[in-house]
Design a protein around this motif. Structure first.
Motif, mmCIF file in Angstrom:
data_model
loop_
_atom_site.group_PDB
_atom_site.id
_atom_site.type_symbol
_atom_site.label_atom_id
_atom_site.label_comp_id
_atom_site.label_asym_id
_atom_site.label_seq_id
_atom_site.Cartn_x
_atom_site.Cartn_y
_atom_site.Cartn_z
ATOM 1 N N ASN A 114 0.828 -1.201 0.000
ATOM 2 C CA ASN A 114 0.000 0.000 0.000
ATOM 3 C C ASN A 114 0.869 1.261 0.000
ATOM 4 N N PRO A 115 0.371 2.356 -0.590
ATOM 5 C CA PRO A 115 1.142 3.599 -0.579
ATOM 6 C C PRO A 115 1.529 4.019 0.833
ATOM 7 N N GLY A 116 2.801 4.397 0.996
ATOM 8 C CA GLY A 116 3.271 4.911 2.275
ATOM 9 C C GLY A 116 3.651 3.870 3.296
ATOM 10 N N ASP A 117 3.716 2.612 2.897
ATOM 11 C CA ASP A 117 4.042 1.552 3.860
ATOM 12 C C ASP A 117 5.487 1.612 4.338
ATOM 13 N N TRP A 118 6.407 2.042 3.462
ATOM 14 C CA TRP A 118 7.827 1.997 3.825
ATOM 15 C C TRP A 118 8.559 3.123 3.108
ATOM 16 N N GLY A 119 9.888 3.149 3.287
ATOM 17 C CA GLY A 119 10.658 4.315 2.869
ATOM 18 C C GLY A 119 11.269 4.296 1.500
ATOM 19 N N GLY A 120 11.396 3.129 0.864
ATOM 20 C CA GLY A 120 11.977 3.105 -0.464
ATOM 21 C C GLY A 120 13.486 2.964 -0.453
ATOM 22 N N LEU A 121 14.095 3.253 -1.603
ATOM 23 C CA LEU A 121 15.537 3.116 -1.807
ATOM 24 C C LEU A 121 16.158 4.494 -1.966
ATOM 25 N N VAL A 122 17.253 4.737 -1.217
ATOM 26 C CA VAL A 122 17.914 6.039 -1.208
ATOM 27 C C VAL A 122 19.377 5.857 -1.581
ATOM 28 N N LEU A 123 19.859 6.668 -2.521
ATOM 29 C CA LEU A 123 21.272 6.673 -2.881
ATOM 30 C C LEU A 123 21.855 8.055 -2.605
ATOM 31 N N CYS A 124 23.022 8.091 -1.947
ATOM 32 C CA CYS A 124 23.705 9.351 -1.653
ATOM 33 C C CYS A 124 25.056 9.355 -2.343
ATOM 34 N N GLY A 125 25.301 10.357 -3.189
ATOM 35 C CA GLY A 125 26.530 10.387 -3.948
ATOM 36 C C GLY A 125 27.375 11.605 -3.682
ATOM 37 N N ASN A 126 28.423 11.737 -4.506
ATOM 38 C CA ASN A 126 29.413 12.803 -4.352
ATOM 39 C C ASN A 126 29.380 13.807 -5.490
ATOM 40 N N ALA A 133 28.438 20.919 -0.847
ATOM 41 C CA ALA A 133 29.068 19.662 -0.456
ATOM 42 C C ALA A 133 28.660 19.291 0.964
ATOM 43 N N ASN A 134 28.548 17.993 1.170
ATOM 44 C CA ASN A 134 28.207 17.455 2.487
ATOM 45 C C ASN A 134 26.906 18.054 3.032
ATOM 46 N N ALA A 135 25.916 18.148 2.156
ATOM 47 C CA ALA A 135 24.592 18.600 2.579
ATOM 48 C C ALA A 135 23.904 17.488 3.357
ATOM 49 N N GLN A 136 22.935 17.863 4.154
ATOM 50 C CA GLN A 136 22.229 16.869 4.961
ATOM 51 C C GLN A 136 20.839 16.630 4.367
ATOM 52 N N ALA A 137 20.532 15.363 4.118
ATOM 53 C CA ALA A 137 19.253 14.988 3.522
ATOM 54 C C ALA A 137 18.151 15.007 4.559
ATOM 55 N N GLU A 138 16.911 15.169 4.058
ATOM 56 C CA GLU A 138 15.759 15.092 4.952
ATOM 57 C C GLU A 138 15.510 13.660 5.395
ATOM 58 N N VAL A 139 16.134 12.714 4.727
ATOM 59 C CA VAL A 139 15.991 11.296 5.059
ATOM 60 C C VAL A 139 17.124 10.882 5.985
ATOM 61 N N GLY A 140 16.824 10.617 7.222
ATOM 62 C CA GLY A 140 17.785 10.028 8.142
ATOM 63 C C GLY A 140 19.013 10.848 8.420
ATOM 64 N N LEU A 142 21.135 11.817 6.349
ATOM 65 C CA LEU A 142 22.218 11.314 5.512
ATOM 66 C C LEU A 142 22.961 12.464 4.836
ATOM 67 N N ILE A 143 24.243 12.264 4.585
ATOM 68 C CA ILE A 143 25.097 13.293 3.992
ATOM 69 C C ILE A 143 25.263 13.008 2.500
ATOM 70 N N TYR A 144 25.194 14.071 1.692
ATOM 71 C CA TYR A 144 25.360 13.903 0.243
ATOM 72 C C TYR A 144 25.982 15.160 -0.338
ATOM 73 N N GLY A 145 26.493 15.031 -1.566
ATOM 74 C CA GLY A 145 27.021 16.173 -2.293
ATOM 75 C C GLY A 145 28.510 16.303 -2.206
ATOM 76 N N GLY A 146 29.111 16.636 -3.342
ATOM 77 C CA GLY A 146 30.546 16.835 -3.407
ATOM 78 C C GLY A 146 30.908 17.489 -4.722
ATOM 79 N N ASN A 147 32.054 17.066 -5.310
ATOM 80 C CA ASN A 147 32.550 17.687 -6.537
ATOM 81 C C ASN A 147 32.857 16.671 -7.630
ATOM 82 N N ASP A 148 32.431 15.423 -7.439
ATOM 83 C CA ASP A 148 32.740 14.371 -8.406
ATOM 84 C C ASP A 148 31.487 14.016 -9.199
#
Length: 652
Positions: A114-126, A133-140, A142-148
């Motif tokens: 059902n919609p909204g049952d769980w969180g899905g798949l999250v990928l954090c890159g550079n 850089a090193n921004a903080q995600a609204e999910v958990g 988590l840190i993301y962002g860089g120069n690559d």
């Protein structure tokens, strides 16, 4: 010997006492819990792991793939999440390798799906993001962002994500697939996001591209991006069969000019297709929309030039309804129970389609017969306009039937069993009507753009055949296109003489009953009642014939029974009757226009003939005699008898 034995006995006694003391300790701390079961995914993954496709895994919490670690998910693996804030996250410098195939896709879903049952798949890159850089995600957090920008978070192939979108807080939800600053070195191919309560996929900056994306009934946006994402999505198929979704596309903040190659979206529930906030934009090649109330929404009045569609700046007046640019069979690997409602008429016909007269059809949006297509409508078929848009000027314009150059329509009504197209209430302006575009000549030229839908009309084939229309009743047309233009009951754009038009009734239209834009088509037996503008209108040197025309005006404020404009190609009107109970003007000839009447009967009009541009009265010939002035008393022929026209009374 006795001393030795005594020492051993003492040692044993002491050892046993220590064991007993340990077992009888007053420490109240709980004993260690059981080890996680092999099929449970939760916590941090600290070393490479390959899942077993013969095992169904249970996601019981946050499952994070840490930096330097790779999670491999073979083809056919199934991961079922418990309901709650459970998700899989691939952190910066970690990788995921989803190895699904068309025959054995990987499935990530919830126990209920059902919609909204769980969180899905999250990928954090550079890769880069305007969040820095090193921004903080609204999910958990988590840190993301860089120069690559070439960073790789792994590979995802043939993955279905269902039931995601768990609510994080009042302002945030998880998506099916969330890509935080993911780099172009990441491969994402053949992904389906189904039944999510938020977005299907959302990009937060980054440069990653996606090929072959399928989105079905995600409650917010199918594809969302922000923070300057500038990748490419190739072959996206979006389906909406639920009420209340947000958009096909939502873009926000800075314009990284991402690209879309072949985007097809279909809605059975109206709604908004493409929404661009602030300065966002995109370049889209191969856009096909069907069933949406709004094609383009620049919600913050951003520049339309930021959105390029098929080489041109976006035009909110166009509905972009063309043949699908993505074949649904490309996603035959996706398991879904959704079937499109075949009683809804919308989209584009490119082959021969025959309706079933026993089915109650709903005209849900624009229904277009393209070059090479043919729509057959048998006797007795009834088509009801979807009244969600009735009377809403900015939306009702998207509901119409159009036959394009090279297409054909075959309406096979009979006097006893006519075809009916109408809105439920039958009010003027409820929908757009029927438009036919042909290849005959027009003074406007060749391949001219119509005011309706941007369709192309006009050519050099005066004998062109757009099909056959017999015994048709149309009610409630004339939706407002813009401040200058409206639809008519039936619009004939350069329609050729090979087209058959017989026994047509147009009732309660907000604009004209019928209008001819050039062409050579003729019509027989026209019943035109209470159309608010002109009953019969022509321009661009139409030179066909209409025979047996009955015009009835019982409403105030209509325009005319006939309006002619521009150069006189001398069309013919035989057995023309027009009757008004409210006065008004009967015949109006603008510029140098004119016509030849045989047996014309006018009754109840304050003005029989009007030449607003001081055109020559002699351009109007009545019973072989040119008019000498607008006041000539010559419109007193025999009134047309329509008592046998029983087909005009047909309704839904």
């Amino acid at each position: 010997m006795k001393k030795t034995m005594m020492k051993i006995s003492v040692l044993c006694t002491v050892f046993c006492a220590l064991i007993i003391a340990s077992c009888s300790s007053d420490d109240d701390s709980p004993a260690p819990g059981p080890e996680p079961t092999p099929n449970t995914l939760e916590g941090d993954l600290t070393e490479d792991l390959t899942l077993d496709p013969t095992v169904q895994y249970k996601l019981t919490g946050e499952y994070r793939v840490l930096a330097g670690v790779k999670l491999t998910i073979p083809a056919g693996t199934q991961i079922v999440a418990e309901k709650g804030q459970n998700y899989i996250a691939v952190l910066q410098d970690a990788e995921i390798d989803i190895q699904g195939t068309a025959s054995e896709p990987v499935l990530m879903t919830s126990e209920g799906g059902n919609p909204g049952d769980w969180g899905g798949l999250v990928l954090c890159g550079n890769a880069e993001t305007t969040a820095g850089a090193n921004a903080q995600a609204e999910v958990g957090g988590l840190i993301y962002g860089g120069n690559d920008n070439a960073d790789s978070s792994g590979s995802i192939k043939y993955l279905t994500i269902a039931g995601a979108g768990f609510q994080i807080n009042p302002d945030s939800q998880y998506n099916g697939l969330t890509l935080y600053a993911v780099g172009s070195g990441t491969t994402i191919e053949n992904v389906a996001a189904i039944n999510g309560s938020d977005d299907g996929v959302e990009f937060f900056g980054g440069t990653v591209s996606v090929s072959n994306f399928y989105s079905e009934n995600n409650e917010d946006d199918s594809i969302d991006w922000t923070e300057g994402w500038n990748g490419t999505v190739t072959n996206a198929y979006i389906l909406h069969t639920i009420e209340g979704f947000s958009t096909v596309i939502e873009a926000d903040k800075e314009n990284g000019n991402p690209k879309f190659v072949n985007l097809t979206a279909i809605s059975e529930k109206g709604g908004t297709a493409l929404q661009f906030k602030l300065e966002s934009g995109a370049t889209i090649d191969g856009l096909s929309l069907s069933g949406y109330d709004t094609s383009i929404d620049m919600v913050d009045n951003g520049p339309l030039a930021n959105v390029i569609i098929d080489g041109e700046p976006a035009n909110p007046d166009l509905n972009y309804t063309v043949a699908p640019t993505v074949d649904i069979d490309m996603f035959s690997w996706v398991s879904t129970e959704i079937e499109l409602d075949n009683t809804l008429l919308q989209g584009v016909i490119t082959e021969e389609v025959t309706l079933d007269p026993s089915v109650a059809y709903t005209l849900n949006s624009s229904y277009i017969i393209a070059d090479g297509g043919k729509l057959i409508i048998p006797a007795g078929t009834k088509i009801t306009v979807n009244d969600r848009q009735a009377g809403e000027e900015t939306k009702a314009t998207d509901i119409y039937i159009a036959v394009l150059k090279g297409g054909q329509i075959d309406i096979q009504g009979t006097p006893d069993n006519p075809v009916v197209m109408a809105s439920p209430e039958g009010n003027p302006g409820d929908w757009g009507g029927l438009t036919i575009c042909g290849k005959a000549t027009t003074s406007a030229g060749v391949d001219v753009t119509a005011e309706v839908g941007g369709f192309i009309y006009g050519g050099n084939d005066d004998a062109d055949n757009s099909g056959s229309i017999k015994n048709l009743v149309i009610i409630g047309t004339g939706a407002q296109i813009n401040s200058e233009s409206q639809y008519n009951g039936v619009s004939f754009y350069s329609v050729g003489s090979g087209t058959t038009v017989e026994n047509i009734a147009v009732i309660n239209g907000a604009d004209d009953g019928v209008e001819f834009f050039g062409g050579t088509v003729s019509a027989t037996n026209l019943y035109l009642k209470d159309n608010e503008d002109d009953a019969v209108d022509w321009t661009e040197e139409w030179n066909g014939t209409v025979e047996n025309v009955y015009v009835s005006h019982d409403i105030e404020g209509f325009s005319t029974a006939v309006e002619a404009d521009k150069v006189n190609a001398n069309p013919k009107l035989i057995n023309f009757t027009a009757i008004s109970s409210t006065g008004g003007t009967a015949l109006q000839f603008k510029l140098q226009s004119g016509a030849t009447f045989t047996n014309a009967y006018l009754s109840g009009y304050e003005t029989n003939v009007d030449f607003p541009d001081s055109g020559s009265p002699s351009n109007v010939i009545v019973d072989e005699t040119p008019l000498t002035s607008a006041t000539d008393d010559v419109f007193n022929g025999t009134m047309l008898d329509i008592t046998t026209w029983t087909w005009i009374d047909a309704r839904l």
